[in-house]
Scaffold this active site. Structure first.
Site, PDB file in Angstrom:
ATOM      1  N   ASP A 106       6.266 -30.164  -7.335  1.00 38.15           N
ATOM      2  CA  ASP A 106       6.798 -29.412  -6.204  1.00 38.15           C
ATOM      3  C   ASP A 106       6.147 -30.366  -4.851  1.00 38.15           C
ATOM      4  OD1 ASP A 106       7.729 -26.676  -5.273  1.00 38.15           O
ATOM      5  OD2 ASP A 106       6.084 -26.782  -4.490  1.00 38.15           O
ATOM      6  N   HIS A 288      12.454 -24.201 -12.175  1.00 38.18           N
ATOM      7  CA  HIS A 288      11.429 -25.206 -11.227  1.00 38.18           C
ATOM      8  C   HIS A 288      10.093 -25.204 -11.916  1.00 38.18           C
ATOM      9  CE1 HIS A 288       9.934 -26.217  -7.241  1.00 38.18           C
ATOM     10  NE2 HIS A 288       8.944 -25.590  -7.588  1.00 38.18           N
TER      11      HIS A 288
END
Length: 326
Positions: A106, A288
């Site tokens: 991320d 994610h």
């Protein structure tokens, strides 16, 4: 911390103190640095740390500035890519390392990409999870997102309405993190307003939890202590970063592993290998939170890539023919 996660130390670097967790100190000389995203914590790498240490690496996991018990400077500009990458360079200096392999998820991936652009000699390999290399383009990133995605898109909202989301997340820390760290979330119609603020106020989480209650408690406790502003300030430097990266060579030639989750909402890079020509791409069946949703598969992918890179770097020896072959 729960499980066997290492005990932290606080290390002064680059004008701040960073909370650092180490494993495999006996493997000094073979460093790998793990960098978390938002709103995460070094603990997000709990599954990878022991395996990497067992594989012969000195594993250095850092709570970057704004997170955990690391420093949280007050100035927004203290969270730009020069400061964030400078922290990692100074961390290498602290340990006496010329370079290291850097792994980022991320926002951590964005920082590792930026570090590699700004300090290419301090990086010997890149592993990025979720967030691919970001092309700089002709328009500053937030300005571009605002034009394409609107004022409520969270990147834009964080910049145009400073402090608003921070306060909502802090008022609803447990609910926000519980609702955010989910997997197998069913598709839903977008709602008006900022999606993350809506998520922080939602009474019922969707999908399945990524973490156990005790694991989630580590994150909740950390953000109840720090608040969210330090991490959100990373977003508030995106256009500044766009300007800071204006004059660097945009091509990353380092050996690179890009790991995507095939149900991640983060867009893939359409031209990754144009900017990262030595990139290998792996896709896992997850969303994610890749290294937490698919810990075994993530660790295996990283170790396979590391082993192959090590094999490729072995010096080639020329066979000396025997007398019978002459």
């Amino acid at each position: 911390m729960t499980t066997d996660f290492p005990e932290p130390t606080r290390i002064p670097v680059n004008g701040v103190e960073l909370e650092v967790f180490e494993a495999g100190r006996q493997n000094a000389g073979n460093p790998i640095v793990l960098c978390h995203g938002w709103p995460e914590h070094a603990f997000s790498w709990r599954y990878q740390v022991p395996a990497l240490a067992a594989a012969g690496y000195h594993v250095i996991v850092v709570n970057q500035r704004g997170y955990g018990n690391s420093s949280r400077p007050a100035e927004v500009t203290d969270y730009d890519i020069e400061h964030l990458s400078g922290d990692l360079v100074a961390l290498l200096d602290h340990y006496g390392y010329t370079d290291a392999t850097f792994v980022g998820h991320d926002w951590g991936a964005f920082v590792v990409w930026g570090l590699t652009l700004l300090h290419p000699n301090r990086v010997n390999g890149v592993v990025a999870l979720s967030v691919p290399y970001q092309e700089r383009g002709e328009t500053p990133w937030i300005e571009f997102m605002e034009a394409v995605l609107g004022a409520d898109f969270y990147f834009v909202h964080f910049n145009r309405q400073p402090g608003v989301a921070d306060a909502v997340f802090e008022e609803n820390t447990f609910r926000f993190l519980r609702n955010l760290y989910r997997k197998n979330v069913p598709p839903a119609e977008p709602q008006p307003g900022n999606a993350l603020i809506n998520l922080a106020r939602a009474g019922t989480p969707l999908g399945e939890p990524v973490m156990s209650d005790s694991e989630l408690a580590v994150f909740v406790s950390a953000f109840e202590s720090t608040g969210f502003t330090g991490g959100i300030n990373w977003y508030r430097n995106l256009d500044r970063n766009w300007r800071l990266l204006a004059d660097v060579d945009p091509i990353i030639r380092h050996p690179t592993l890009m790991i995507y989750g095939d149900r991640d909402t983060v867009a893939r890079a359409g031209r990754l290998t144009e900017f990262v020509p030595n990139a290998e791409v792996v896709t896992l069946d997850c969303g994610h939170w890749i290294q937490q949703e698919k810990p075994t598969e993530t660790t295996e992918a990283i170790l396979k890539w590391l082993n192959q890179r090590e094999a490729d770097q072995q010096p080639r020896t020329q066979k000396i023919p025997s007398r019978a072959e002459l």
